[in-house]
Motif scaffolding. Structure first.
Motif, PDB file in Angstrom:
ATOM      1  N   MET A 137      -8.738  -4.646  17.078  1.00 57.51           N
ATOM      2  CA  MET A 137      -9.538  -3.339  16.727  1.00 57.51           C
ATOM      3  C   MET A 137     -10.771  -3.720  17.315  1.00 57.51           C
ATOM      4  SD  MET A 137     -10.459  -1.592  13.255  1.00 57.51           S
ATOM      5  CE  MET A 137      -9.029  -0.499  12.920  1.00 57.51           C
ATOM      6  N   ASN A 138     -11.448  -3.155  18.097  1.00 58.23           N
ATOM      7  CA  ASN A 138     -12.726  -3.303  18.750  1.00 58.23           C
ATOM      8  C   ASN A 138     -13.795  -3.227  17.731  1.00 58.23           C
ATOM      9  OD1 ASN A 138     -13.520  -0.584  18.935  1.00 58.23           O
ATOM     10  ND2 ASN A 138     -12.501  -0.523  21.016  1.00 58.23           N
ATOM     11  N   ALA A 139     -14.947  -3.506  18.066  1.00 58.75           N
ATOM     12  CA  ALA A 139     -16.220  -3.400  17.017  1.00 58.75           C
ATOM     13  C   ALA A 139     -16.528  -1.904  16.954  1.00 58.75           C
ATOM     14  CB  ALA A 139     -17.230  -4.250  17.692  1.00 58.75           C
ATOM     15  N   ARG A 140     -16.202  -0.958  17.966  1.00 56.38           N
ATOM     16  CA  ARG A 140     -16.835   0.470  17.648  1.00 56.38           C
ATOM     17  C   ARG A 140     -15.787   1.209  16.846  1.00 56.38           C
ATOM     18  NH1 ARG A 140     -17.491   4.542  22.705  1.00 56.38           N
ATOM     19  NH2 ARG A 140     -18.615   6.029  21.559  1.00 56.38           N
ATOM     20  N   ARG A 141     -14.593   0.772  16.948  1.00 55.37           N
ATOM     21  CA  ARG A 141     -13.751   1.579  15.901  1.00 55.37           C
ATOM     22  C   ARG A 141     -13.566   0.871  14.576  1.00 55.37           C
ATOM     23  NH1 ARG A 141      -7.867   2.019  19.014  1.00 55.37           N
ATOM     24  NH2 ARG A 141      -8.486   3.732  20.425  1.00 55.37           N
ATOM     25  N   GLN A 142     -13.997  -0.234  14.468  1.00 52.43           N
ATOM     26  CA  GLN A 142     -14.260  -0.891  13.038  1.00 52.43           C
ATOM     27  C   GLN A 142     -15.569  -0.159  12.373  1.00 52.43           C
ATOM     28  OE1 GLN A 142     -14.745  -5.022  13.369  1.00 52.43           O
ATOM     29  NE2 GLN A 142     -13.811  -5.288  10.992  1.00 52.43           N
ATOM     30  N   LYS A 143     -16.583  -0.199  13.235  1.00 52.52           N
ATOM     31  CA  LYS A 143     -17.710   0.510  12.702  1.00 52.52           C
ATOM     32  C   LYS A 143     -17.374   2.106  12.315  1.00 52.52           C
ATOM     33  CE  LYS A 143     -22.606   0.913  13.818  1.00 52.52           C
ATOM     34  NZ  LYS A 143     -23.621   0.737  14.849  1.00 52.52           N
ATOM     35  N   ARG A 144     -16.765   2.658  12.818  1.00 53.30           N
ATOM     36  CA  ARG A 144     -16.448   3.945  12.545  1.00 53.30           C
ATOM     37  C   ARG A 144     -15.541   4.254  11.393  1.00 53.30           C
ATOM     38  NH1 ARG A 144     -14.584   7.015  18.058  1.00 53.30           N
ATOM     39  NH2 ARG A 144     -16.677   7.017  19.042  1.00 53.30           N
ATOM     40  N   LEU A 145     -14.766   3.145  11.234  1.00 52.06           N
ATOM     41  CA  LEU A 145     -13.978   3.221  10.051  1.00 52.06           C
ATOM     42  C   LEU A 145     -14.594   2.968   8.702  1.00 52.06           C
ATOM     43  CD1 LEU A 145     -10.887   3.122   8.715  1.00 52.06           C
ATOM     44  CD2 LEU A 145     -10.928   0.783   9.464  1.00 52.06           C
ATOM     45  N   TRP A 146     -15.440   1.820   8.886  1.00 48.86           N
ATOM     46  CA  TRP A 146     -16.476   1.473   7.646  1.00 48.86           C
ATOM     47  C   TRP A 146     -17.312   2.820   7.501  1.00 48.86           C
ATOM     48  CZ3 TRP A 146     -15.151  -1.529   4.257  1.00 48.86           C
ATOM     49  CH2 TRP A 146     -14.443  -2.865   4.567  1.00 48.86           C
ATOM     50  N   SER A 147     -17.754   3.464   8.443  1.00 45.77           N
ATOM     51  CA  SER A 147     -18.739   4.544   8.016  1.00 45.77           C
ATOM     52  C   SER A 147     -17.739   5.887   7.368  1.00 45.77           C
ATOM     53  CB  SER A 147     -19.126   5.172   9.242  1.00 45.77           C
ATOM     54  OG  SER A 147     -19.830   4.299   9.817  1.00 45.77           O
ATOM     55  N   ILE A 148     -16.640   5.828   7.722  1.00 48.96           N
ATOM     56  CA  ILE A 148     -15.616   6.912   7.071  1.00 48.96           C
ATOM     57  C   ILE A 148     -15.503   6.619   5.681  1.00 48.96           C
ATOM     58  CG2 ILE A 148     -13.447   7.990   6.982  1.00 48.96           C
ATOM     59  CD1 ILE A 148     -13.803   8.036  10.026  1.00 48.96           C
ATOM     60  N   VAL A 149     -14.972   5.324   5.681  1.00 50.23           N
ATOM     61  CA  VAL A 149     -14.978   4.657   4.156  1.00 50.23           C
ATOM     62  C   VAL A 149     -15.952   4.817   3.374  1.00 50.23           C
ATOM     63  CG1 VAL A 149     -14.098   2.692   2.853  1.00 50.23           C
ATOM     64  CG2 VAL A 149     -12.871   3.226   4.941  1.00 50.23           C
ATOM     65  N   ALA A 150     -17.209   4.389   3.734  1.00 54.24           N
ATOM     66  CA  ALA A 150     -18.426   4.572   2.819  1.00 54.24           C
ATOM     67  C   ALA A 150     -18.876   6.048   2.665  1.00 54.24           C
ATOM     68  CB  ALA A 150     -19.591   3.826   4.001  1.00 54.24           C
ATOM     69  N   MET A 151     -18.474   6.996   3.440  1.00 55.62           N
ATOM     70  CA  MET A 151     -18.573   8.356   3.099  1.00 55.62           C
ATOM     71  C   MET A 151     -17.777   8.842   2.049  1.00 55.62           C
ATOM     72  SD  MET A 151     -19.078  10.261   6.821  1.00 55.62           S
ATOM     73  CE  MET A 151     -20.304  10.850   7.506  1.00 55.62           C
ATOM     74  N   LEU A 152     -16.441   8.512   2.376  1.00 58.33           N
ATOM     75  CA  LEU A 152     -15.555   8.850   1.194  1.00 58.33           C
ATOM     76  C   LEU A 152     -15.796   8.193  -0.268  1.00 58.33           C
ATOM     77  CD1 LEU A 152     -12.154   8.646   3.112  1.00 58.33           C
ATOM     78  CD2 LEU A 152     -13.244  10.756   2.354  1.00 58.33           C
ATOM     79  N   ALA A 153     -16.425   7.150  -0.239  1.00 59.68           N
ATOM     80  CA  ALA A 153     -16.535   6.589  -1.342  1.00 59.68           C
ATOM     81  C   ALA A 153     -17.916   7.103  -2.182  1.00 59.68           C
ATOM     82  CB  ALA A 153     -17.031   4.820  -1.465  1.00 59.68           C
ATOM     83  N   LEU A 154     -18.776   7.473  -1.149  1.00 59.38           N
ATOM     84  CA  LEU A 154     -20.012   8.286  -1.613  1.00 59.38           C
ATOM     85  C   LEU A 154     -19.494   9.694  -2.406  1.00 59.38           C
ATOM     86  CD1 LEU A 154     -22.738   7.393   0.909  1.00 59.38           C
ATOM     87  CD2 LEU A 154     -22.788   6.594  -1.534  1.00 59.38           C
ATOM     88  N   VAL A 155     -18.856  10.319  -1.532  1.00 51.79           N
ATOM     89  CA  VAL A 155     -18.511  11.668  -1.927  1.00 51.79           C
ATOM     90  C   VAL A 155     -17.387  11.608  -3.275  1.00 51.79           C
ATOM     91  CG1 VAL A 155     -16.668  13.691  -1.518  1.00 51.79           C
ATOM     92  CG2 VAL A 155     -18.357  12.667   0.146  1.00 51.79           C
ATOM     93  N   ALA A 156     -16.746  10.668  -3.428  1.00 53.05           N
ATOM     94  CA  ALA A 156     -15.889  10.322  -4.758  1.00 53.05           C
ATOM     95  C   ALA A 156     -16.885  10.078  -5.959  1.00 53.05           C
ATOM     96  CB  ALA A 156     -14.795   9.281  -4.215  1.00 53.05           C
ATOM     97  N   GLY A 157     -17.775   9.163  -5.523  1.00 54.71           N
ATOM     98  CA  GLY A 157     -18.821   8.904  -6.625  1.00 54.71           C
ATOM     99  C   GLY A 157     -19.485   9.895  -7.107  1.00 54.71           C
TER     100      GLY A 157
END
Length: 163
Positions: free
Chosen positions: A1-21
């Motif tokens: 997995m390249n750095a760009r995809r990994q960065k997008r994945l972490w952004s999506i995970v962080a957004m979902l965590a914030l919404v759930a919280g």
């Protein structure tokens, strides 16, 4: 997995965590503002097969008919105590304030407040129906067919449960 995809994945995970919280925090905050509707019988005997009753201090709404002869006013303040009934036991409501113009004995009302004792509610608001035609559906269903007879006027057959 390249750095760009990994960065997008972490952004999506962080957004979902914030919404759930944030949803969890809102539900926790609103938990105190939930007002459940009870009738006097449901308040005393409980609801459902498990007979779940509200806890002391819980906010609730209660609907019933004001028992004839039960309204007691404090001459030195706006404190009023009255009994509510549906088809079973009575519950006492205590209200400190000016009652609606349409409030009277034998009238269907809804009181909002909190449970102080097993059969005592300290109301913060009392609502009386505004005309003969309209009544909130939950109150109309609860009050359907109610004819309260004070225990002093019941015959021996009625007080034993037979009709």
């Amino acid at each position: 997995m390249n750095a760009r995809r990994q960065k997008r994945l972490w952004s999506i995970v962080a957004m979902l965590a914030l919404v759930a919280g944030s949803i969890g925090a809102m539900l926790y905050a609103l938990q105190q503002n939930i007002n459940l509707f009870y009738t006097p019988t449901q308040l005393v005997e409980g609801i459902g097969a498990d007979k779940i009753r509200p806890e002391i201090g819980q906010r609730l709404r209660i609907g019933g008919v004001v028992v004839e002869g039960s309204v007691v006013r404090d001459p030195d303040s706006l404190l009023v105590r009255f009994d509510l009934v549906d088809t079973g036991p009575t519950v006492t409501v205590e209200y400190n304030g000016i009652l609606p113009d349409l409030f009277r004995e034998g009238q269907g009302i809804v009181a909002q407040g909190h449970l102080v004792e097993e059969r005592l509610i300290r109301a913060s608001e009392v609502l009386a129906k505004h005309d003969e035609e309209y009544m909130p559906p939950e109150v109309a269903k609860a009050l359907k067919g109610i004819k309260h007879v004070p225990p002093s006027q019941q015959t021996a057959t009625e007080s034993a449960g037979g009709y």
